[in-house]
Design a protein around this motif. Sequence first.
Motif, PDB file in Angstrom:
ATOM      1  N   CYS A 271      47.166  42.594  30.548  1.00 56.60           N
ATOM      2  CA  CYS A 271      46.082  42.244  31.476  1.00 56.60           C
ATOM      3  C   CYS A 271      45.678  43.468  32.303  1.00 56.60           C
ATOM      4  O   CYS A 271      46.483  43.987  33.074  1.00 56.60           O
ATOM      5  N   ILE A 272      44.453  43.930  32.084  1.00 55.63           N
ATOM      6  CA  ILE A 272      43.971  45.130  32.794  1.00 55.63           C
ATOM      7  C   ILE A 272      42.641  44.809  33.483  1.00 55.63           C
ATOM      8  O   ILE A 272      41.601  44.685  32.812  1.00 55.63           O
ATOM      9  N   PRO A 273      42.654  44.693  34.788  1.00 53.23           N
ATOM     10  CA  PRO A 273      41.374  44.470  35.488  1.00 53.23           C
ATOM     11  C   PRO A 273      40.513  45.730  35.476  1.00 53.23           C
ATOM     12  O   PRO A 273      41.022  46.846  35.304  1.00 53.23           O
ATOM     13  N   PRO A 274      39.220  45.567  35.683  1.00 54.00           N
ATOM     14  CA  PRO A 274      38.343  46.744  35.733  1.00 54.00           C
ATOM     15  C   PRO A 274      38.574  47.507  37.031  1.00 54.00           C
ATOM     16  O   PRO A 274      38.818  46.899  38.072  1.00 54.00           O
ATOM     17  N   GLU A 275      38.481  48.847  36.958  1.00 56.76           N
ATOM     18  CA  GLU A 275      38.554  49.627  38.197  1.00 56.76           C
ATOM     19  C   GLU A 275      37.253  49.422  38.974  1.00 56.76           C
ATOM     20  O   GLU A 275      36.215  49.099  38.385  1.00 56.76           O
ATOM     21  N   ALA A 276      37.339  49.645  40.281  1.00 57.88           N
ATOM     22  CA  ALA A 276      36.142  49.481  41.118  1.00 57.88           C
ATOM     23  C   ALA A 276      35.012  50.329  40.545  1.00 57.88           C
ATOM     24  O   ALA A 276      35.196  51.512  40.248  1.00 57.88           O
ATOM     25  N   GLY A 277      33.857  49.721  40.359  1.00 62.17           N
ATOM     26  CA  GLY A 277      32.675  50.452  39.905  1.00 62.17           C
ATOM     27  C   GLY A 277      32.505  50.512  38.390  1.00 62.17           C
ATOM     28  O   GLY A 277      31.430  50.888  37.917  1.00 62.17           O
ATOM     29  N   PHE A 278      33.545  50.133  37.632  1.00 63.52           N
ATOM     30  CA  PHE A 278      33.441  50.265  36.159  1.00 63.52           C
ATOM     31  C   PHE A 278      32.351  49.337  35.597  1.00 63.52           C
ATOM     32  O   PHE A 278      31.454  49.784  34.873  1.00 63.52           O
ATOM     33  N   LEU A 279      32.421  48.065  35.945  1.00 64.76           N
ATOM     34  CA  LEU A 279      31.449  47.113  35.373  1.00 64.76           C
ATOM     35  C   LEU A 279      30.034  47.410  35.890  1.00 64.76           C
ATOM     36  O   LEU A 279      29.063  47.347  35.126  1.00 64.76           O
TER      37      LEU A 279
ATOM     38  N   GLU B 110      49.652  40.858  25.125  1.00 64.34           N
ATOM     39  CA  GLU B 110      48.882  39.661  25.479  1.00 64.34           C
ATOM     40  C   GLU B 110      49.069  39.351  26.959  1.00 64.34           C
ATOM     41  O   GLU B 110      50.161  39.520  27.510  1.00 64.34           O
ATOM     42  N   ALA B 111      48.002  38.858  27.583  1.00 67.70           N
ATOM     43  CA  ALA B 111      48.091  38.405  28.976  1.00 67.70           C
ATOM     44  C   ALA B 111      48.807  37.054  29.011  1.00 67.70           C
ATOM     45  O   ALA B 111      48.868  36.340  28.016  1.00 67.70           O
ATOM     46  N   GLY B 112      49.358  36.712  30.177  1.00 68.25           N
ATOM     47  CA  GLY B 112      49.920  35.374  30.381  1.00 68.25           C
ATOM     48  C   GLY B 112      48.906  34.514  31.133  1.00 68.25           C
ATOM     49  O   GLY B 112      48.044  35.034  31.847  1.00 68.25           O
ATOM     50  N   PHE B 113      49.025  33.209  30.964  1.00 69.19           N
ATOM     51  CA  PHE B 113      48.083  32.282  31.605  1.00 69.19           C
ATOM     52  C   PHE B 113      48.816  31.254  32.452  1.00 69.19           C
ATOM     53  O   PHE B 113      49.777  30.624  32.000  1.00 69.19           O
ATOM     54  N   VAL B 114      48.320  31.071  33.674  1.00 63.43           N
ATOM     55  CA  VAL B 114      48.832  30.019  34.549  1.00 63.43           C
ATOM     56  C   VAL B 114      47.803  28.894  34.532  1.00 63.43           C
ATOM     57  O   VAL B 114      46.604  29.155  34.462  1.00 63.43           O
TER      58      VAL B 114
ATOM     59  N   GLY C  56      66.930  45.837  39.889  1.00 63.53           N
ATOM     60  CA  GLY C  56      66.734  47.276  39.674  1.00 63.53           C
ATOM     61  C   GLY C  56      65.974  47.577  38.388  1.00 63.53           C
ATOM     62  O   GLY C  56      66.143  48.640  37.782  1.00 63.53           O
ATOM     63  N   ILE C  57      65.124  46.621  37.957  1.00 62.92           N
ATOM     64  CA  ILE C  57      64.335  46.830  36.733  1.00 62.92           C
ATOM     65  C   ILE C  57      62.940  47.301  37.124  1.00 62.92           C
ATOM     66  O   ILE C  57      62.253  46.620  37.900  1.00 62.92           O
ATOM     67  N   PRO C  58      62.484  48.448  36.603  1.00 61.99           N
ATOM     68  CA  PRO C  58      61.121  48.879  36.947  1.00 61.99           C
ATOM     69  C   PRO C  58      60.082  47.971  36.264  1.00 61.99           C
ATOM     70  O   PRO C  58      60.039  47.893  35.031  1.00 61.99           O
ATOM     71  N   LEU C  59      59.312  47.301  37.078  1.00 64.22           N
ATOM     72  CA  LEU C  59      58.304  46.356  36.554  1.00 64.22           C
ATOM     73  C   LEU C  59      57.043  46.487  37.386  1.00 64.22           C
ATOM     74  O   LEU C  59      57.116  46.575  38.617  1.00 64.22           O
ATOM     75  N   ARG C  60      55.909  46.491  36.707  1.00 62.64           N
ATOM     76  CA  ARG C  60      54.636  46.377  37.422  1.00 62.64           C
ATOM     77  C   ARG C  60      53.892  45.169  36.877  1.00 62.64           C
ATOM     78  O   ARG C  60      54.078  44.794  35.704  1.00 62.64           O
ATOM     79  N   ILE C  61      53.083  44.556  37.720  1.00 60.48           N
ATOM     80  CA  ILE C  61      52.343  43.362  37.286  1.00 60.48           C
ATOM     81  C   ILE C  61      50.878  43.506  37.700  1.00 60.48           C
ATOM     82  O   ILE C  61      50.592  43.911  38.817  1.00 60.48           O
ATOM     83  N   ASN C  62      49.983  43.201  36.773  1.00 61.37           N
ATOM     84  CA  ASN C  62      48.563  43.037  37.112  1.00 61.37           C
ATOM     85  C   ASN C  62      48.270  41.558  37.151  1.00 61.37           C
ATOM     86  O   ASN C  62      48.786  40.797  36.314  1.00 61.37           O
ATOM     87  N   ARG C  63      47.434  41.155  38.091  1.00 57.91           N
ATOM     88  CA  ARG C  63      47.050  39.741  38.081  1.00 57.91           C
ATOM     89  C   ARG C  63      45.632  39.552  38.591  1.00 57.91           C
ATOM     90  O   ARG C  63      45.142  40.332  39.414  1.00 57.91           O
ATOM     91  N   VAL C  64      44.989  38.504  38.044  1.00 58.91           N
ATOM     92  CA  VAL C  64      43.710  38.001  38.544  1.00 58.91           C
ATOM     93  C   VAL C  64      43.907  36.485  38.555  1.00 58.91           C
ATOM     94  O   VAL C  64      44.928  36.000  38.037  1.00 58.91           O
ATOM     95  N   PRO C  65      42.997  35.715  39.119  1.00 62.52           N
ATOM     96  CA  PRO C  65      43.261  34.269  39.177  1.00 62.52           C
ATOM     97  C   PRO C  65      43.539  33.656  37.797  1.00 62.52           C
ATOM     98  O   PRO C  65      42.707  33.710  36.896  1.00 62.52           O
TER      99      PRO C  65
ATOM    100  N   THR D 145      49.326  31.783  40.715  1.00 60.93           N
ATOM    101  CA  THR D 145      49.503  33.040  39.975  1.00 60.93           C
ATOM    102  C   THR D 145      50.197  34.065  40.872  1.00 60.93           C
ATOM    103  O   THR D 145      51.111  34.785  40.429  1.00 60.93           O
ATOM    104  N   ALA D 146      49.777  34.111  42.130  1.00 59.95           N
ATOM    105  CA  ALA D 146      50.383  35.061  43.078  1.00 59.95           C
ATOM    106  C   ALA D 146      51.855  34.706  43.296  1.00 59.95           C
ATOM    107  O   ALA D 146      52.722  35.599  43.317  1.00 59.95           O
ATOM    108  N   GLN D 147      52.138  33.405  43.434  1.00 58.59           N
ATOM    109  CA  GLN D 147      53.542  32.973  43.649  1.00 58.59           C
ATOM    110  C   GLN D 147      54.416  33.443  42.480  1.00 58.59           C
ATOM    111  O   GLN D 147      55.512  33.977  42.673  1.00 58.59           O
TER     112      GLN D 147
END
Length: 425
Positions: free
Chosen positions: A210-218, A398-402, A341-350, A326-328
Amino acid sequence: MTHPLFEEAKQYIVGGVNSPVRAFTGVGGEPLFVESAQGARVHASDGRAYIDYVGSWGPMIGGHSRPEVIEAVQRAASRGLSFGAPTEVETAMAKRICELVPSIERVRMVNSGTEATMTAIRLARGYTGRERVVKFEGNYHGHSDSLLVKAGSGALTQGVPNSPGVPAGLADLTMTLPYNDLDAVRQAFAEKGDEIACIIVEPVAGNMNCIPPEAGFLEGLKSVCEEYGAVLIFDEVMTGFRLAPGGAQEWAGVTPHLTTLGKIVGGGMPVGALGGQQKIMEYLSPMGPVYQAGTLSGNPLGMAAGLAMMDIISEPGFHARLDQRTAQLCDGLLEAAREAGIPLRINRVPGMFGLFFTDEQGPISRFSQVSACDQDRFKRFFHGMLEQGVYLAPSAFEAGFVSSAHSEQDIASTVDAARTVMARL
Ligand SMILES: Cc1ncc(COP(=O)(O)O)c(C=O)c1O
Ligand SMILES: N[C@H](C=O)CCC(=O)O
């Protein structure tokens, strides 16, 4: 030992599955065979119920087996399955889409997301009289020839982003650029702008994780298209009705010329749609010269299911609750990773999220960052979660879905499961 149902399936179905990602080749092991699904859970042939974050790859935004949707389909089925002639419910569906997505002035219903995007680029080519198409690396728009070039989703999972069988002459007309790289887009248009019919983009990418658009891309894509007379197509097959009632375009505040829809629009039935500005849409047959057709298009069961799902997503506060859940989930998973101690990053949108096992400190916004993530760790995490009764998408791409059926308790159980799994990752 091979699962007997999978073993038998493989005797008759290519690879035992009717869509490649389901085969679990991205994570190893064998697929779950699902017997039924209710709310936030799928019930598998092993007798277990799993908290589900696949949601049939998106359509089940209101949870599985919503009585309103099932009853609508049953009522429609009692009147006949298909007529091959216009029905009132198709107008009701088109009207609803136009109301929810104001950039859509005219609609054409089709049977899948693939058909929607295939038709959208043909329409853009017919409308502009140009042949080149711009897409982005790791974006997936279904499996039509022009779009199966450096594609995401199963094409990435299987390691065939450029599929054999796509004629080289056609693939050459597809220009593939890095997502979130507006300079590359400007350069491509500076070189070939008068040959480019359209840009097709996932406004939030969900097929390279899941990769959101950067500001100004769209916004930048829209202004480049308008400068060069090209058509901007938002492929909202995944994001449509999910990020907001009007999809990613409402969420981002940028309107395309054409939009493609699928998944939620059919409420779990095989439905897709395209729509957009009247002057472009009227290039389609029977009003215009660009041909498109479908024996089962506008099928009454699909329309009934989709309309019932539209009612669900139109309930006041629906998307705010989805966003909060989704935020929870994402906050809980990040906390569990931090504790372990696991390096993890998460992207999320609604209603959509992506997990990245990576040491990167900054935002994950490029395909190159996704492909550099620790896939082995993802596989171990996936299988650990499955053991704990949580079904994630079986691929790191693949993105995950709530869904709205995920309760606070479901999310808390998921985070507990993650804590257990991460402790031994
Ligand atoms: C963004 C996007 N576009 C198009 C498609 C193709 O849709 P379908 O699988 O219904 O053909 C998908 C999913 O598969 C998708 O996620
Ligand atoms: N990422 C795909 C759709 O969005 C996954 C569905 C499939 O390929 O079966």
